[in-house]
Scaffold this active site. Structure first.
Site, PDB file in Angstrom:
ATOM      1  CB  CYS A 124     -86.631  47.746  79.955  1.00 34.11           C
ATOM      2  SG  CYS A 124     -88.093  48.566  79.296  1.00 34.11           S
ATOM      3  CG  ASP A 172     -92.631  43.835  84.126  1.00 32.77           C
ATOM      4  OD1 ASP A 172     -93.142  44.928  83.866  1.00 32.77           O
ATOM      5  OD2 ASP A 172     -91.524  43.475  83.684  1.00 32.77           O
ATOM      6  CG  HIS A 203     -90.574  47.011  84.099  1.00 41.61           C
ATOM      7  ND1 HIS A 203     -90.352  46.037  83.156  1.00 41.61           N
ATOM      8  CD2 HIS A 203     -90.016  48.150  83.621  1.00 41.61           C
ATOM      9  CE1 HIS A 203     -89.688  46.566  82.136  1.00 41.61           C
ATOM     10  NE2 HIS A 203     -89.463  47.839  82.404  1.00 41.61           N
TER      11      HIS A 203
END
Length: 240
Positions: A124, A172, A203
């Site tokens: 991330c 995502d 995600h």
């Protein structure tokens, strides 16, 4: 028995960043900086460190938010933690973050257990830092898992000069389909870049214990990442 410890990494401004380190059974070894998401140095990141140590690498997890608050440890399952994590995330200075990772890299290269090679893996927020490091620093290689807001620094793509792997979660919600398409267009022409797409993955599919963890995709991505590090973090061959 795997050795783990908490250390203090000296920084260029005179401060110290805390970090968690897992060491492989055999050294000297290449090193991997495992750069957190927005949840701090938590159980997930310690798990990642042990995964890479088991694969034969020294793995250091830096306390990335140390300038804002030291020792942050949060969970995506706690609503109050989620609020705090996003406050820290949006207050984070990426440019200083890259400098901090350079200082961590320098620290790892000088460890007695190190073979002098250093890579990075980021998740991330950490994924974006890995991209920026490949554009701005001399990291030996880096792997990004579902890096967020890489597109905000896509103008730096011409400077990407270190081997870079990107794991894309195609479901995502933080990296929209149009953004993934942009990244594919801009990054794919560079021969140093490898992109792997996970059509059904959300995600944070590799976040152990997280809400969107998916073991099949996480296992596949880990295997690919370790193979990538094996290629780029092996010691230089001795002169014949």
């Amino acid at each position: 028995m795997m050795r783990t410890e908490y250390v203090k990494v000296p920084m260029r401004n005179g401060g110290e960043m805390g970090a968690y380190v897992a060491y492989p059974d055999t050294t000297p070894a290449g090193s991997v900086i495992a750069i957190m998401e927005i949840w701090g140095v938590n159980d997930t990141m310690r798990h990642h460190a042990k995964e890479y140590a088991e694969a034969g690498y020294i793995c250091l997890v830096p306390d990335l938010f140390w300038r804002q608050e030291q020792g942050v440890e949060l969970s995506d399952r706690n609503p109050a933690d989620v609020e705090k994590a996003f406050d820290l995330y949006y207050g984070f200075d990426y440019d200083l973050g890259v400098e901090d990772m350079e200082d961590v890299e320098a620290y790892l290269r000088t460890l007695p257990e190190s073979n002098g090679k250093v890579g990075a893996v980021g998740y991330c927020l950490g994924g974006k830092l890995c991209y920026m490091m490949c554009c701005r620093t001399e990291i030996d290689c880096a792997v990004a898992y579902y890096g967020t807001y890489i597109e905000h620094n896509i103008r730096e793509v011409g400077n990407l000069h270190r081997p870079f792997m990107l794991h894309m979660a195609m479901k995502d919600r933080w990296v929209q389909a149009e953004v993934n398409e942009l990244l594919l267009r801009k990054l794919s022409p560079n021969p140093l870049v490898e992109i792997h797409q996970y059509p059904g993955a959300d995600h944070a599919f590799a976040r152990h214990g997280g809400l969107t963890y998916s073991k099949p995709e996480a296992d596949k991505a880990l295997d690919l990442s370790i193979e990538f590090f094996n290629r780029h973090l092996a010691p230089e061959p001795a002169n014949a």
